[in-house]
Write a protein that holds these residues in place. Structure first.
Motif, PDB file in Angstrom:
ATOM      1  N   LEU A 187      -0.908 -25.509  14.657  1.00  0.00           N
ATOM      2  CA  LEU A 187       0.302 -24.612  14.342  1.00  0.00           C
ATOM      3  C   LEU A 187       0.132 -24.090  13.119  1.00  0.00           C
ATOM      4  N   ARG A 214       6.132 -28.776   7.485  1.00  0.00           N
ATOM      5  CA  ARG A 214       6.241 -28.278   9.095  1.00  0.00           C
ATOM      6  C   ARG A 214       5.209 -28.763   9.837  1.00  0.00           C
ATOM      7  N   ASP A 259      16.209 -29.954  15.367  1.00  0.00           N
ATOM      8  CA  ASP A 259      16.474 -28.721  14.979  1.00  0.00           C
ATOM      9  C   ASP A 259      16.352 -28.212  13.427  1.00  0.00           C
ATOM     10  N   SER A 269       8.208 -28.740  13.855  1.00  0.00           N
ATOM     11  CA  SER A 269       8.338 -28.016  14.901  1.00  0.00           C
ATOM     12  C   SER A 269       8.652 -28.962  16.111  1.00  0.00           C
ATOM     13  N   ASP A 270      10.131 -29.129  16.586  1.00  0.00           N
ATOM     14  CA  ASP A 270      10.291 -29.939  17.683  1.00  0.00           C
ATOM     15  C   ASP A 270       9.639 -29.776  19.072  1.00  0.00           C
ATOM     16  N   SER A 329       4.018 -26.160  26.895  1.00  0.00           N
ATOM     17  CA  SER A 329       4.455 -25.225  25.804  1.00  0.00           C
ATOM     18  C   SER A 329       4.281 -23.780  26.724  1.00  0.00           C
ATOM     19  N   ASN A 333       7.200 -18.326  27.769  1.00  0.00           N
ATOM     20  CA  ASN A 333       8.512 -17.718  27.012  1.00  0.00           C
ATOM     21  C   ASN A 333       8.500 -18.733  25.896  1.00  0.00           C
ATOM     22  N   PHE A 371       9.011 -21.859  25.308  1.00  0.00           N
ATOM     23  CA  PHE A 371       9.855 -23.011  25.344  1.00  0.00           C
ATOM     24  C   PHE A 371       8.889 -24.168  26.015  1.00  0.00           C
ATOM     25  N   SER A 422      13.346 -25.619  31.508  1.00  0.00           N
ATOM     26  CA  SER A 422      13.467 -25.632  29.965  1.00  0.00           C
ATOM     27  C   SER A 422      14.878 -26.116  29.405  1.00  0.00           C
ATOM     28  N   LEU A 454      15.724 -30.934  21.959  1.00  0.00           N
ATOM     29  CA  LEU A 454      14.730 -31.660  21.760  1.00  0.00           C
ATOM     30  C   LEU A 454      14.801 -32.299  20.447  1.00  0.00           C
ATOM     31  N   LEU A 499       6.718 -15.309  20.057  1.00  0.00           N
ATOM     32  CA  LEU A 499       7.976 -14.614  20.071  1.00  0.00           C
ATOM     33  C   LEU A 499       8.019 -13.789  18.954  1.00  0.00           C
ATOM     34  N   ALA A 505      10.609 -13.065  16.718  1.00  0.00           N
ATOM     35  CA  ALA A 505      12.033 -13.397  16.732  1.00  0.00           C
ATOM     36  C   ALA A 505      12.913 -12.481  16.228  1.00  0.00           C
ATOM     37  N   TYR A 527      18.244 -14.211  18.393  1.00  0.00           N
ATOM     38  CA  TYR A 527      18.213 -13.959  17.031  1.00  0.00           C
ATOM     39  C   TYR A 527      19.213 -12.999  16.286  1.00  0.00           C
ATOM     40  N   GLN A 548      22.722 -13.830  16.077  1.00  0.00           N
ATOM     41  CA  GLN A 548      23.176 -14.556  14.981  1.00  0.00           C
ATOM     42  C   GLN A 548      22.953 -14.186  13.706  1.00  0.00           C
TER      43      GLN A 548
END
Ligand code: B12
Ligand code: SF4
Length: 382
Positions: free
Chosen positions: A33, A57, A134, A139-140, A152, A155, A157, A165, A169, A209, A211, A217, A220
């Motif tokens: 990760l 993380r 969250d 990373s959930d 995983s 997409n 998810f 999905s 989490l 992704l 983002a 995104y 938001q």
């Protein structure tokens, strides 16, 4: 202590408190990760909403020093709206994505994790534990993947075989040496439906992704929305679900029966025009309990204006003119000016934009006024 037995008891208990799936993994660092998170930043693919310290993380022991295991939970949420109100001319409606239906999932999952904590404390005595939903360091999804909650997917998810999905989490880091679960097989196979359906090409390769161009995104952000995304968000006020809607694993899934997550159709598909007159207090009262309100009133109102432009709702013009002249927030004044250009078709709107242009001092708003005038066919001098 028989930790395998304790795990079985924990799983049984979790089912009685509204947890749909539970898996356990070690508290070892998430090594692959790290590179992924660095690459996201270097490629400018990160959203900025991620926890900023990459070492924290990837290493659970920077959160809980003596951590041995992480419990990952999944709580399923509904994807079908019963009796949706119709969006009619003059009474157009916006849409909150499924992750914002019912009571904010952060509250729901945290409350369930607290119960797991109490259950374990009663059996093991005081243990160092830490809840995360969250907003925590980990990373959930990476935790859920390694704990065998789901795979995983392309997409990005975590997909569970049982609920697709549509699961939230959460994690509980513990110092308890539970036996751990194995990751699941990736069942995406040769399918690419989510990649093909994304309107902005945000899934740049399987599992990656960008983002910055993800429409979730974009709904938001708090500033002006770039023109290319305005034409794509339609009536969306918060979040985006296309990459979930097209996924075959989300087709024949049961609708979960968690009372707190039942959507109120009037809240998740609200009338657009009244949204533009809400005071902060009213917004908090009406929408404050929903996950989609976390960025406050401004992005929702900006998106509502874009949605009214999308519908070309003429009945919105008086309110939009009022906002363009009087709203203290440049993003709202400017987006209203652009929307007037999109919806309007008369000299009246052109005159209002010209009046605003004389008075306006904010450069970005002035650019939006010019866009509005151009949309009305007025030759703007540069
Ligand atoms: C930042 C964030 C966003 C950003 C960026 C999303 C993203 N995909 O990175 C934005 C604002 C776009 C967003 C949108 C949404 N989000 Co969000 N978001 C987060 C948050 C806070 C961090 C995610 C993150 O760190 N991303 C960085 C990437 C690199 O890491 P990751 O996705 O966590 O981990 C995976 C990858 O690293 C990959 N990976 C690791 N190594 C490797 C190696 C290779 C080669 C490859 C290919 C992949 C790979 O596997 C990991 C596990 O799946 C998490 C909560 C949390 N604390 O984890 C929620 C979370 C991911 N979001 C969630 C949800 C529900 C959403 C939305 C559906 C909301 C909506 N309706 O609009 C959308 C979905 C968009 C999408 N396709 O992801 C859920 C997802 C639940 C699930 N079943 O997967 C989470 C887990 C929140 C929660 N606790 O439930 N989100
Ligand atoms: S749509 Fe297809 S590729 Fe995308 S997540 Fe679902 S199964 Fe995987």
């Amino acid at each position: 202590m028989n930790y395998a037995h304790l795990k079985e008891e924990l799983i049984e208990y979790s089912k009685t408190i509204g947890i749909d799936k539970l898996g356990i993994t070690t508290a070892d660092p998430f090594l692959s990760l790290k590179d992924r998170l660095i690459a996201q930043q270097e490629n400018n693919f990160a959203s900025g909403f991620e926890h900023s310290n990459i070492d924290e993380r990837v290493d659970p022991r920077l959160s809980v020093q003596q951590a041995r295991t992480i419990i990952s939970i999944a709580v399923a949420y509904p994807s079908k709206l019963k009796n949706p109100p119709k969006s009619l001319p003059g009474k157009r409606r916006g849409f909150f994505s499924r992750s914002s239906w019912g009571v904010d999932y952060h509250d729901v999952l945290n409350e369930r994790l607290k119960k797991l904590e109490a259950f374990l404390e009663a059996r093991c005595g005081p243990e160092a534990m830490m809840r995360m939903v969250d907003t925590g360091a980990l990373s959930d999804r990476a935790v859920a993947e390694r704990a065998g909650v789901g795979w995983s997917a392309k997409n990005t998810f975590i997909i569970t075989e049982e609920f697709g999905s549509y699961v939230f989490l959460g994690n509980l880091i513990t110092t308890i040496p539970f036996p751990v679960d194995k990751p699941l097989e990736d069942l995406c196979g040769s399918c690419t439906k989510c990649i093909d359906a994304c309107p902005t090409g945000a899934i740049v390769e399987p599992g990656v992704l960008n983002a910055q161009v993800c429409l979730s995104y974009q709904t938001q952000t708090k500033g002006f929305m770039a023109d290319e995304f305005r034409s794509k968000i339609g009536n969306h006020l918060y979040g985006w679900d296309t990459c979930q809607l097209v996924c075959p694993y989300n087709k024949k899934i049961p609708q979960p029966a968690h009372k707190e997550m039942e959507p109120d159709p009037e809240k998740v598909k609200p009338l657009l025009l009244p949204l533009l007159s809400l005071s902060n207090k009213e917004f908090k009262r009406e929408f404050g309990h929903m996950a989609g309100s976390w960025r406050g009133k401004k992005p929702i109102q900006r998106n509502a204006i874009i949605a009214l432009a999308h519908y070309k709702d003429q009945t919105a013009l008086p309110k939009l003119v009022e906002l363009m002249h009087d709203d203290p927030r440049p993003v709202i004044r400017g987006t209203a000016a652009w929307a007037i250009g999109k919806i309007g078709d008369s000299k009246k709107e052109e005159n209002e934009l010209l009046i605003a242009k004389k008075r306006e001092e904010d450069q970005e708003v002035l650019e939006e006024i010019d866009k509005g005038l151009t949309l009305l066919g007025f030759a703007v001098e540069k």
